[in-house]
Structures are given as structure tokens and as C-alpha cells.
Design a protein around this motif. Structure first.
Motif, PDB file in Angstrom:
ATOM      1  N   LYS A  48      25.521  22.084-110.829  1.00  0.00           N
ATOM      2  CA  LYS A  48      24.150  22.119-111.359  1.00  0.00           C
ATOM      3  C   LYS A  48      23.995  21.125-112.510  1.00  0.00           C
ATOM      4  O   LYS A  48      22.964  20.457-112.633  1.00  0.00           O
ATOM      5  N   ILE A  49      25.038  21.036-113.344  1.00  0.00           N
ATOM      6  CA  ILE A  49      25.001  20.053-114.424  1.00  0.00           C
ATOM      7  C   ILE A  49      24.989  18.647-113.843  1.00  0.00           C
ATOM      8  O   ILE A  49      24.287  17.758-114.345  1.00  0.00           O
ATOM      9  N   ARG A  50      25.739  18.428-112.756  1.00  0.00           N
ATOM     10  CA  ARG A  50      25.767  17.117-112.097  1.00  0.00           C
ATOM     11  C   ARG A  50      24.368  16.691-111.665  1.00  0.00           C
ATOM     12  O   ARG A  50      23.974  15.534-111.840  1.00  0.00           O
ATOM     13  N   GLU A  51      23.619  17.627-111.115  1.00  0.00           N
ATOM     14  CA  GLU A  51      22.258  17.310-110.664  1.00  0.00           C
ATOM     15  C   GLU A  51      21.398  16.818-111.813  1.00  0.00           C
ATOM     16  O   GLU A  51      20.610  15.872-111.660  1.00  0.00           O
ATOM     17  N   ILE A  52      21.555  17.434-112.973  1.00  0.00           N
ATOM     18  CA  ILE A  52      20.779  17.035-114.151  1.00  0.00           C
ATOM     19  C   ILE A  52      21.195  15.637-114.618  1.00  0.00           C
ATOM     20  O   ILE A  52      20.353  14.769-114.880  1.00  0.00           O
ATOM     21  N   ILE A  53      22.505  15.410-114.714  1.00  0.00           N
ATOM     22  CA  ILE A  53      23.010  14.138-115.235  1.00  0.00           C
ATOM     23  C   ILE A  53      22.596  12.960-114.361  1.00  0.00           C
ATOM     24  O   ILE A  53      22.178  11.914-114.855  1.00  0.00           O
ATOM     25  N   LEU A  54      22.718  13.115-113.042  1.00  0.00           N
ATOM     26  CA  LEU A  54      22.542  11.987-112.139  1.00  0.00           C
ATOM     27  C   LEU A  54      21.129  11.815-111.594  1.00  0.00           C
ATOM     28  O   LEU A  54      20.841  10.831-110.909  1.00  0.00           O
ATOM     29  N   ASP A  55      20.257  12.736-111.910  1.00  0.00           N
ATOM     30  CA  ASP A  55      18.871  12.675-111.421  1.00  0.00           C
ATOM     31  C   ASP A  55      18.141  11.472-112.029  1.00  0.00           C
ATOM     32  O   ASP A  55      18.027  11.355-113.252  1.00  0.00           O
ATOM     33  N   ASN A  56      17.656  10.593-111.176  1.00  0.00           N
ATOM     34  CA  ASN A  56      16.955   9.393-111.647  1.00  0.00           C
ATOM     35  C   ASN A  56      15.690   9.709-112.439  1.00  0.00           C
ATOM     36  O   ASN A  56      15.174   8.843-113.159  1.00  0.00           O
ATOM     37  N   ARG A  57      15.172  10.925-112.309  1.00  0.00           N
ATOM     38  CA  ARG A  57      13.965  11.300-113.048  1.00  0.00           C
ATOM     39  C   ARG A  57      14.256  11.564-114.522  1.00  0.00           C
ATOM     40  O   ARG A  57      13.331  11.603-115.335  1.00  0.00           O
ATOM     41  N   ASN A  58      15.528  11.734-114.874  1.00  0.00           N
ATOM     42  CA  ASN A  58      15.894  12.072-116.257  1.00  0.00           C
ATOM     43  C   ASN A  58      16.246  10.836-117.070  1.00  0.00           C
ATOM     44  O   ASN A  58      17.260  10.786-117.765  1.00  0.00           O
ATOM     45  N   LYS A  59      15.399   9.838-117.008  1.00  0.00           N
ATOM     46  CA  LYS A  59      15.679   8.576-117.691  1.00  0.00           C
ATOM     47  C   LYS A  59      15.604   8.689-119.214  1.00  0.00           C
ATOM     48  O   LYS A  59      16.118   7.833-119.933  1.00  0.00           O
ATOM     49  N   ALA A 150      20.678   4.696-101.991  1.00  0.00           N
ATOM     50  CA  ALA A 150      19.998   4.791-103.280  1.00  0.00           C
ATOM     51  C   ALA A 150      20.974   5.158-104.396  1.00  0.00           C
ATOM     52  O   ALA A 150      21.642   6.202-104.320  1.00  0.00           O
ATOM     53  N   PRO A 151      21.094   4.342-105.435  1.00  0.00           N
ATOM     54  CA  PRO A 151      22.003   4.648-106.545  1.00  0.00           C
ATOM     55  C   PRO A 151      21.455   5.782-107.410  1.00  0.00           C
ATOM     56  O   PRO A 151      20.252   5.991-107.507  1.00  0.00           O
ATOM     57  N   ASP A 152      22.371   6.532-108.044  1.00  0.00           N
ATOM     58  CA  ASP A 152      21.949   7.602-108.933  1.00  0.00           C
ATOM     59  C   ASP A 152      21.628   7.020-110.323  1.00  0.00           C
ATOM     60  O   ASP A 152      21.666   5.803-110.522  1.00  0.00           O
ATOM     61  N   ARG A 153      21.340   7.902-111.284  1.00  0.00           N
ATOM     62  CA  ARG A 153      20.887   7.448-112.608  1.00  0.00           C
ATOM     63  C   ARG A 153      21.939   6.579-113.292  1.00  0.00           C
ATOM     64  O   ARG A 153      21.607   5.551-113.907  1.00  0.00           O
ATOM     65  N   MET A 154      23.195   6.953-113.202  1.00  0.00           N
ATOM     66  CA  MET A 154      24.250   6.183-113.850  1.00  0.00           C
ATOM     67  C   MET A 154      24.499   4.868-113.114  1.00  0.00           C
ATOM     68  O   MET A 154      24.663   3.817-113.746  1.00  0.00           O
ATOM     69  N   GLU A 155      24.526   4.925-111.817  1.00  0.00           N
ATOM     70  CA  GLU A 155      24.754   3.714-111.023  1.00  0.00           C
ATOM     71  C   GLU A 155      23.628   2.699-111.192  1.00  0.00           C
ATOM     72  O   GLU A 155      23.835   1.500-110.995  1.00  0.00           O
ATOM     73  N   SER A 156      22.425   3.180-111.547  1.00  0.00           N
ATOM     74  CA  SER A 156      21.259   2.304-111.683  1.00  0.00           C
ATOM     75  C   SER A 156      21.211   1.558-113.009  1.00  0.00           C
ATOM     76  O   SER A 156      20.328   0.709-113.209  1.00  0.00           O
ATOM     77  N   GLU A 157      22.143   1.853-113.901  1.00  0.00           N
ATOM     78  CA  GLU A 157      22.131   1.190-115.211  1.00  0.00           C
ATOM     79  C   GLU A 157      22.337  -0.320-115.063  1.00  0.00           C
ATOM     80  O   GLU A 157      22.929  -0.798-114.090  1.00  0.00           O
ATOM     81  N   ALA A 158      21.882  -1.068-116.064  1.00  0.00           N
ATOM     82  CA  ALA A 158      21.987  -2.532-116.056  1.00  0.00           C
ATOM     83  C   ALA A 158      23.439  -2.978-116.094  1.00  0.00           C
ATOM     84  O   ALA A 158      24.334  -2.245-116.526  1.00  0.00           O
ATOM     85  N   MET A 159      23.680  -4.216-115.671  1.00  0.00           N
ATOM     86  CA  MET A 159      25.035  -4.746-115.639  1.00  0.00           C
ATOM     87  C   MET A 159      25.654  -4.825-117.032  1.00  0.00           C
ATOM     88  O   MET A 159      26.877  -4.726-117.172  1.00  0.00           O
ATOM     89  N   THR A 160      24.840  -4.986-118.059  1.00  0.00           N
ATOM     90  CA  THR A 160      25.398  -5.016-119.417  1.00  0.00           C
ATOM     91  C   THR A 160      26.116  -3.698-119.724  1.00  0.00           C
ATOM     92  O   THR A 160      27.191  -3.695-120.343  1.00  0.00           O
ATOM     93  N   PHE A 161      25.543  -2.595-119.283  1.00  0.00           N
ATOM     94  CA  PHE A 161      26.161  -1.279-119.466  1.00  0.00           C
ATOM     95  C   PHE A 161      27.459  -1.193-118.675  1.00  0.00           C
ATOM     96  O   PHE A 161      28.511  -0.793-119.209  1.00  0.00           O
ATOM     97  N   HIS A 162      27.428  -1.567-117.406  1.00  0.00           N
ATOM     98  CA  HIS A 162      28.617  -1.459-116.561  1.00  0.00           C
ATOM     99  C   HIS A 162      29.731  -2.385-117.031  1.00  0.00           C
ATOM    100  O   HIS A 162      30.919  -2.054-116.887  1.00  0.00           O
ATOM    101  N   ASN A 163      29.378  -3.519-117.605  1.00  0.00           N
ATOM    102  CA  ASN A 163      30.404  -4.410-118.153  1.00  0.00           C
ATOM    103  C   ASN A 163      31.093  -3.792-119.365  1.00  0.00           C
ATOM    104  O   ASN A 163      32.309  -3.937-119.545  1.00  0.00           O
TER     105      ASN A 163
END
Length: 208
Positions: A48-59, A150-163
Motif C-alpha cells: 500500500k505504501i508502494r502505491e503511494i510512493i510510485l503513483d504519478n499523481r503524487n508529484k 508507462a514509467p512510475d513516479r520515480m522512473e519519470s524523474e529527469a536525467m539530472t536526478f537519475h545521474n
């Protein structure tokens, strides 16, 4: 023999899930007790916590709230699943563990050492015996993720974040050389699987 705790780390798209599945099959065929789990998740509460963290609506999620949610999910997983399994002599394979939080929230979000502190409280002194770091360029990993859907909220972050996350992982691999096994994730799936199987078989034999 007490159980063996193995974590799999790496940028999004590094192939962790596939390698955990293959290693689970290998251990099962050898007659070993094995349990695979994932983070965040692995228990009803943690899922349930996973759903909250990765939900793209929780930007609007604050970085500190994100870090605390990951730690809460991990605390539940450790208490309910990982520790009991290890006490029964099971090999536990985890798709991410505390190192992910340090890389993603500590380095990626810039929260620093506070992430380690809250997670040390959450994990109750538990650390992986082995950590397989599937090392892939974050740009390559992101392409893989986008190709899968479709990527989740974390996967959708900009490349600067992933770097920044990637640099965090490189630093962790230097700090924890005693348990980190760095694998080039550009290799074929079977080549990577064979490297992992060989290392785990040797470790199990040493512990027996």
C-alpha cells in the motif's frame, strides 16, 4: 546455517527483477529454501505504501516524506518477512534495500546522511550479506524502462536526478567493497545470471 540475505541494486532498467527470477529458479533447483521480495513492497502494508510512493499523481510529495515512506515500508518488510525467513535458514533475495534509499533520496534528492539514520532505525541492524550492483548507464536504463511501458513516479524523474542516483551507487560500491559485487549490466542476461550463480554458489558452500 542461518539464512543468506542478498540484495540487488542498480538504476531503473538495470535488470534486477529478471536476475532475481533466474537466481530464484537456480536456488530452487538446487533444493535450497529461497524467498524473493521487492522494495518498496513485499507485505500487504508495504504494498500500500508502494502505491503511494510510485503513483504519478503524487508529484507534490516532499523529499522527506518520500524518504520516510520508503523507510516505513522497509521496516514492515524486515519485521514481517526478511528476519523470520533468515531465522529459518532461507536465502532471501531482495529487489532493492537500504542502499536504494541512500542513492535515491540521500544523493538523488540531496537529503544526505539523514536517510541513513532513519533507515538504520528501520532495518534493526540488518544488512545484506551480498549486494549485486547491476551497473548500467542511467540513460540506457531509462530507455529500457520507457520501452517496457508507462514509467512510475520515480522512473519519470529527469536525467539530472537519475545521474545523481547513479553517482550515489558508485560511491556505495566503493564504501562497501566487502559485500558489493559490481556487474556490468550491458552483458547478456545469461552472462550476468552465470556470474551471479557462481558467486552465490561459492558463498553458500563457504557458509555450509
Amino acid at each position: 546455517m542461518k539464512g543468506l540475505f542478498i540484495s540487488f541494486e542498480g538504476p531503473d532498467g538495470s535488470g534486477k527483477t529478471t536476475q532475481i527470477r533466474l537466481l530464484t529458479e537456480h536456488c530452487t533447483q538446487k533444493g535450497l529454501k529461497v524467498l524473493s521480495t521487492r522494495e518498496p513492497g513485499g507485505t500487504p502494508i508495504s504494498e500500500k505504501i508502494r502505491e503511494i510512493i510510485l503513483d504519478n499523481r503524487n508529484k507534490e510529495m516532499a523529499p522527506a516524506a518520500e524518504a520516510l515512506l520508503y523507510a516505513a515500508s522497509r521496516a514492515q518488510l524486515v519485521d514481517q518477512v526478511i528476519k523470520p525467513a533468515l531465522q529459518e535458514g532461507t536465502i532471501v533475495l531482495s529487489d532493492r534495500f537500504m542502499d536504494s534509499s541512500i542513492a535515491y533520496q540521500g544523493y538523488g534528492r540531496g537529503l544526505g546522511d539523514g536517510v541513513r539514520v532513519i533507515n538504520e532505525f528501520a532495518i534493526q541492524d540488518l544488512q545484506p550479506d551480498l549486494t549485486f550492483f547491476l551497473n548500467v548507464d542511467p540513460a540506457v536504463g531509462k530507455k529500457r524502462v520507457l520501452a517496457e511501458g508507462a514509467p512510475d513516479r520515480m522512473e519519470s524523474e529527469a536525467m539530472t536526478f537519475h545521474n545523481k542516483v547513479y553517482q550515489g551507487y558508485l560511491e556505495l560500491s566503493r564504501i562497501y567493497q566487502d559485500r558489493y559485487v559490481v556487474i556490468d549490466a550491458a552483458r547478456s542476461i545469461e552472462e550476468i545470471a552465470e556470474l551471479i550463480r557462481t558467486r552465490v554458489d561459492a558463498y553458500v558452500a563457504e557458509r555450509a
